[in-house]
Design a protein around this motif. Structure first.
Motif, PDB file in Angstrom:
ATOM      1  N   ILE A 156       0.955  -1.258   0.065  1.00 53.91           N
ATOM      2  CA  ILE A 156      -0.026  -0.035  -0.072  1.00 53.91           C
ATOM      3  C   ILE A 156       0.796   1.162  -0.011  1.00 53.91           C
ATOM      4  O   ILE A 156       1.757   1.366   0.893  1.00 53.91           O
ATOM      5  CB  ILE A 156      -1.011  -0.090   1.137  1.00 53.91           C
ATOM      6  N   LYS A 157       0.632   2.060  -0.933  1.00 54.20           N
ATOM      7  CA  LYS A 157       1.409   3.252  -1.028  1.00 54.20           C
ATOM      8  C   LYS A 157       0.448   4.206  -2.090  1.00 54.20           C
ATOM      9  O   LYS A 157      -0.233   3.834  -2.697  1.00 54.20           O
ATOM     10  CB  LYS A 157       2.674   3.334  -1.435  1.00 54.20           C
ATOM     11  N   SER A 158       0.928   5.737  -2.025  1.00 53.68           N
ATOM     12  CA  SER A 158       0.047   6.508  -2.657  1.00 53.68           C
ATOM     13  C   SER A 158       0.073   6.410  -4.139  1.00 53.68           C
ATOM     14  O   SER A 158      -0.892   6.574  -4.893  1.00 53.68           O
ATOM     15  CB  SER A 158       0.425   8.021  -2.371  1.00 53.68           C
ATOM     16  N   THR A 168      10.536  -4.640  -2.092  1.00 53.20           N
ATOM     17  CA  THR A 168       9.660  -3.984  -2.784  1.00 53.20           C
ATOM     18  C   THR A 168       8.821  -2.935  -2.136  1.00 53.20           C
ATOM     19  O   THR A 168       8.231  -2.174  -2.790  1.00 53.20           O
ATOM     20  CB  THR A 168       8.740  -5.195  -3.531  1.00 53.20           C
ATOM     21  N   ARG A 169       8.667  -3.100  -1.071  1.00 56.88           N
ATOM     22  CA  ARG A 169       7.700  -2.341  -0.152  1.00 56.88           C
ATOM     23  C   ARG A 169       8.517  -0.767   0.300  1.00 56.88           C
ATOM     24  O   ARG A 169       9.750  -1.034   0.647  1.00 56.88           O
ATOM     25  CB  ARG A 169       7.202  -2.802   0.976  1.00 56.88           C
ATOM     26  N   VAL A 170       7.985   0.343  -0.161  1.00 57.47           N
ATOM     27  CA  VAL A 170       8.777   1.570   0.191  1.00 57.47           C
ATOM     28  C   VAL A 170       8.770   1.645   1.718  1.00 57.47           C
ATOM     29  O   VAL A 170       7.833   1.257   2.352  1.00 57.47           O
ATOM     30  CB  VAL A 170       7.860   2.860  -0.362  1.00 57.47           C
ATOM     31  N   ILE A 171      10.037   1.896   2.238  1.00 60.64           N
ATOM     32  CA  ILE A 171      10.073   1.923   3.403  1.00 60.64           C
ATOM     33  C   ILE A 171       9.328   2.707   4.367  1.00 60.64           C
ATOM     34  O   ILE A 171       8.866   2.276   5.513  1.00 60.64           O
ATOM     35  CB  ILE A 171      11.867   2.347   3.751  1.00 60.64           C
ATOM     36  N   GLY A 172       9.237   4.106   3.932  1.00 62.09           N
ATOM     37  CA  GLY A 172       8.090   4.881   4.704  1.00 62.09           C
ATOM     38  C   GLY A 172       6.707   4.178   5.024  1.00 62.09           C
ATOM     39  O   GLY A 172       6.283   4.678   5.992  1.00 62.09           O
ATOM     40  N   LEU A 219      -0.548   6.303   4.947  1.00 63.98           N
ATOM     41  CA  LEU A 219      -1.304   6.763   3.602  1.00 63.98           C
ATOM     42  C   LEU A 219      -2.276   8.084   3.846  1.00 63.98           C
ATOM     43  O   LEU A 219      -2.210   9.026   3.562  1.00 63.98           O
ATOM     44  CB  LEU A 219      -1.901   5.798   2.859  1.00 63.98           C
ATOM     45  N   LEU A 220      -2.824   7.746   5.343  1.00 63.95           N
ATOM     46  CA  LEU A 220      -3.563   8.785   5.784  1.00 63.95           C
ATOM     47  C   LEU A 220      -2.965  10.008   6.147  1.00 63.95           C
ATOM     48  O   LEU A 220      -3.255  11.101   6.071  1.00 63.95           O
ATOM     49  CB  LEU A 220      -4.606   8.359   7.019  1.00 63.95           C
ATOM     50  N   THR A 228      -0.906  15.416   5.962  1.00 66.13           N
ATOM     51  CA  THR A 228       0.371  16.364   5.725  1.00 66.13           C
ATOM     52  C   THR A 228       0.892  16.906   4.495  1.00 66.13           C
ATOM     53  O   THR A 228       1.606  17.813   4.359  1.00 66.13           O
ATOM     54  CB  THR A 228       1.662  15.468   6.553  1.00 66.13           C
ATOM     55  N   GLY A 229       0.360  16.080   3.370  1.00 68.74           N
ATOM     56  CA  GLY A 229       1.020  16.402   2.136  1.00 68.74           C
ATOM     57  C   GLY A 229       2.459  16.228   2.107  1.00 68.74           C
ATOM     58  O   GLY A 229       3.223  16.524   1.011  1.00 68.74           O
ATOM     59  N   LYS A 230       2.980  15.334   2.779  1.00 69.96           N
ATOM     60  CA  LYS A 230       4.217  14.872   2.647  1.00 69.96           C
ATOM     61  C   LYS A 230       4.284  13.352   2.737  1.00 69.96           C
ATOM     62  O   LYS A 230       3.631  12.706   3.388  1.00 69.96           O
ATOM     63  CB  LYS A 230       5.240  15.071   4.126  1.00 69.96           C
ATOM     64  N   ALA A 231       5.370  12.839   1.800  1.00 73.14           N
ATOM     65  CA  ALA A 231       5.623  11.469   1.405  1.00 73.14           C
ATOM     66  C   ALA A 231       6.247  10.961   2.807  1.00 73.14           C
ATOM     67  O   ALA A 231       7.077  11.558   3.280  1.00 73.14           O
ATOM     68  CB  ALA A 231       6.417  11.129   0.203  1.00 73.14           C
ATOM     69  N   PRO A 232       5.795   9.572   3.036  1.00 71.29           N
ATOM     70  CA  PRO A 232       6.389   9.055   4.424  1.00 71.29           C
ATOM     71  C   PRO A 232       7.683   8.532   4.069  1.00 71.29           C
ATOM     72  O   PRO A 232       8.426   8.430   4.904  1.00 71.29           O
ATOM     73  CB  PRO A 232       5.370   7.563   4.421  1.00 71.29           C
ATOM     74  N   ASP A 233       8.399   8.378   2.658  1.00 70.36           N
ATOM     75  CA  ASP A 233       9.531   8.268   2.278  1.00 70.36           C
ATOM     76  C   ASP A 233      10.665   9.274   2.214  1.00 70.36           C
ATOM     77  O   ASP A 233      11.812   9.177   1.959  1.00 70.36           O
ATOM     78  CB  ASP A 233       9.676   7.396   1.366  1.00 70.36           C
ATOM     79  N   GLN A 234       9.997  10.440   2.685  1.00 70.12           N
ATOM     80  CA  GLN A 234      10.619  11.594   2.466  1.00 70.12           C
ATOM     81  C   GLN A 234      11.787  11.874   3.676  1.00 70.12           C
ATOM     82  O   GLN A 234      11.542  11.531   4.704  1.00 70.12           O
ATOM     83  CB  GLN A 234       9.817  12.735   2.498  1.00 70.12           C
ATOM     84  N   ALA A 235      13.069  11.682   3.056  1.00 68.31           N
ATOM     85  CA  ALA A 235      14.105  11.508   4.074  1.00 68.31           C
ATOM     86  C   ALA A 235      14.528  12.739   5.011  1.00 68.31           C
ATOM     87  O   ALA A 235      15.215  12.516   5.863  1.00 68.31           O
ATOM     88  CB  ALA A 235      15.452  11.219   3.237  1.00 68.31           C
ATOM     89  N   SER A 236      13.790  13.745   4.756  1.00 72.18           N
ATOM     90  CA  SER A 236      14.289  14.966   5.394  1.00 72.18           C
ATOM     91  C   SER A 236      13.020  15.935   6.172  1.00 72.18           C
ATOM     92  O   SER A 236      12.968  17.031   5.757  1.00 72.18           O
ATOM     93  CB  SER A 236      15.288  15.910   4.689  1.00 72.18           C
TER      94      SER A 236
END
Length: 646
Positions: free
Chosen positions: A461-463, A493-497, A521-522, A527-535
């Motif tokens: 599950i991811k956006s 294969t699953r995005v870490i975030g 995902l919620l 927040t408008g921010k991707a969970p895998d955003q590193a910073s």
């Protein structure tokens, strides 16, 4: 008489030291900045107090200058006035992240020569890469992500020899990546821009995710660049007589050769006397994401698929799922189709294929498939039986030793990831809260159906796996594929975030890990921010910890995407969804609600809001749509552990 004089002298000394300990020039610059920049209520600097005691300000031990200015998420809007921050010549740390600042970076930022850390992410800055920043040679951390910067990344960035972290993702940078030679650069991300060309060798050590979303980039760690032969240089504008004759003779021979080939093909066709194919029924069109050209997705030649015995022909064919329109095309049609890349991930590459009659389909070319043929076919049969309004059904699949292809309807409206994090130019239409909540409910219904009725774990599950149909219905895609990979590759294969903490250890996705991913995902919708955003912060904290840190300081409204903060009653709804999301990402899997319970909570919340507005809510008796007959447990805010996601 001597004693009063002594006391007076001591008072003068104390007052003079106090006056000397106040950074007067920095104080004036800060007041000028705040006075000319609209901001939220959280920033209130007391003119009668020392500037070193103001919110977000830190001074050196002698209180003679300001060395840190941190104002994250305080709703600063507009351009940074020149002659304000640029006057803080001793500044070491500047954090203006997650505000609404816009325009260009002031030229007097070049005066901040002592700056070590600069955090500008999550604003609306425009213009080309600020050359003023390339003069700040002491910079170790630079974050310009999630803005609207454009143009090329200049080679002068190599002036920043002390860089350790550089984040440029989610902008509109174009052109080629410069070779960045900073020895200490350990964190780098330039994903989701418009970069092209070959990735420099100095940056090839970073993962593919650091370059994702740049469809014209190639080279390690992405796919190799296509070699080409350079054109010869033109030495003269006039051709000699001999050259003209040679060209004429060559063209004549070429035309003759083409005629001979046509005659041979015609004779061969007549000798075979093969009956014509029956006409094909037109297929329903569907959608994907922004394309980049790529002609074929199979490494095997057409002869490998079409030659050989009847048994080989039967084996190498598309297997269509029942109830989705039957065999509207065959493998040969698919091989002849023009194709465009929709996206690349650890699990494979997705294409948009346009067949000769105009039918459009999405094709997923899998890689690192550990399952054998029987296990692959059994899993595809289980996936192919799933039918639901909020699920993308599998249309057909192909299996051979070298290739595994999945065929879906193509959905042209794209993914939730594109809507949330796509182009941030002036023509961007923000995704409002009503649509975000509707998408969350639709995706939740689809996931609940997979769990309750199909007994399938989604596993990824991811956006980018939540798509939109032409009528606006949100659907989940690419489910049930985790069982086809080995434990190690399935986890990768699953995005870490989005990945639940326990999956990192067990390498196995479950219903509860799907719930965790849906909770992430919620948070992404809120927040408008991707969970895998590193910073997300200065030290690269993950999304749950960042949300928890803001909420714990009673700044709940600062969590939400600035594009959603339009006033009204929607903020109360958003707080409720935030509570649901935090329940979904509980660290202990058994403490997470079931997907049917999550959907029920979302639908009941929306129904209450509609009832308050005087509308009539629509209920559902379908368990997969959230009405499972009992009330879910109360939601508590739970703090994610260190390193649960990244």
């Amino acid at each position: 008489m001597a004693i009063p004089m002594l006391l007076f002298s001591m008072s003068l000394v104390i007052l003079s030291r106090l006056a000397a300990s106040e950074p007067t020039q920095d104080r004036q610059a800060l007041l000028a900045f705040l006075g000319q920049t609209p901001h939220g209520r959280r920033v209130r600097w007391n003119d009668s107090a020392s500037a070193c005691d103001w919110v977000g300000i830190k001074c050196d031990p002698a209180r003679s200058f300001v060395y840190s200015l941190r104002l994250p998420g305080v709703r600063l809007v507009g351009e940074i006035p020149p002659g304000t921050i640029g006057r803080l010549s001793q500044l070491r740390v500047l954090s203006l992240r997650f505000n609404g600042l816009s325009g260009r970076i002031p030229s007097d930022f070049s005066n901040l020569t002592s700056l070590r850390s600069l955090y500008l992410q999550g604003n609306k800055f425009t213009g080309e890469f600020p050359l003023e920043l390339t003069r700040l040679t002491r910079l170790a951390r630079l974050d310009m992500s999630s803005n609207r910067f454009s143009g090329q990344i200049p080679p002068a960035i190599n002036n920043l020899a002390n860089l350790m972290r550089l984040f440029l993702e989610n902008n509109n940078f174009s052109g080629e990546l410069p070779s960045i030679s900073a020895i200490g650069l350990h964190h780098f991300n330039a994903s989701n821009n418009r970069l092209s060309g070959s990735i420099p060798a100095s940056l090839s050590k970073f993962p593919a995710s650091a370059f994702a979303g740049n469809l014209a980039l190639c080279g390690a760690p992405l796919e190799p660049c296509t070699p080409f032969s350079p054109l010869p240089r033109k030495k003269s504008n006039r051709l000699s007589r001999t050259a003209v004759i040679a060209i004429a003779v060559g063209c004549s021979l070429f035309l003759l050769l083409i005629l001979l080939l046509l005659l041979l093909l015609l004779c061969r066709r007549r000798s075979r006397r093969q009956p014509a194919k029956p006409p094909k029924r037109p297929a329903a069109a569907a959608v994907g994401h922004s394309p980049a050209a790529a002609e074929v997705w199979t490494s095997s030649s057409k002869e490998d698929f079409t030659s050989g015995s009847a048994e080989a022909t039967e084996r190498n064919k598309l297997v269509f799922m029942g109830g989705l329109g039957g065999a509207e095309f065959d493998l040969e049609d698919l091989l002849r189709a023009s194709a465009e890349v929709l996206g690349k991930g650890n699990g494979g590459t997705s294409y948009r294929a346009v067949l000769e009659e105009g039918t459009e389909v999405a094709v997923k070319r899998l890689r690192e498939v550990a399952a054998g043929q029987r296990e692959f076919q059994e899993q595809m049969e289980a996936v192919g039986k799933v039918r639901h309004d909020n699920v993308v059904g599998l249309k057909a699949y192909y299996y051979s030793k070298d290739e595994k292809l999945l065929v879906y309807d193509y959905l042209p409206r794209g993914s939730l990831a594109t809507l949330l994090h796509g182009s941030r130019g002036s023509g961007r239409t923000p995704l409002d809260w009503d649509n975000r909540l509707r998408i969350a409910i639709h995706a939740g219904r689809g996931l609940a159906h997979l769990h309750a009725s199909a007994k399938l774990v989604h596993g990824n599950i991811k956006s980018s796996n939540v798509l939109l149909r032409p009528d606006g219905t949100a659907v989940v895609s690419e489910f049930g594929l985790n069982r086809l990979s080995g434990p190690k590759s399935a986890s990768s294969t699953r995005v870490i975030g989005y990945r639940a903490p326990e999956v990192a250890e067990t390498r196995k996705a479950t219903f509860k890990s799907d719930v965790y991913s849906f909770g992430m995902l919620l948070l992404e919708l809120l927040t408008g921010k991707a969970p895998d955003q590193a910073s997300l912060g200065e030290e690269g904290i993950n999304l749950p910890r960042w949300v928890q840190s803001v909420v714990s300081e009673e700044w709940t409204a600062e969590v939400f995407d600035t594009e959603l903060m339009t006033g009204g009653d929607q903020e109360e709804e958003m707080v409720r969804v935030l509570q649901i999301a935090m329940a979904c990402i509980a660290i202990v899997p058994d403490e997470r609600p079931r997907m049917s319970e999550v959907v029920q909570m979302l639908e009941e919340m929306r129904a209450r809001s509609e009832a308050e507005e005087g509308t009539r809510p629509v209920s559902s008796d379908d368990p997969s749509k959230g009405s499972d007959g009992h009330t879910p447990p109360p939601i508590e805010m739970k703090t994610p552990p260190e390193g649960s996601t990244s």
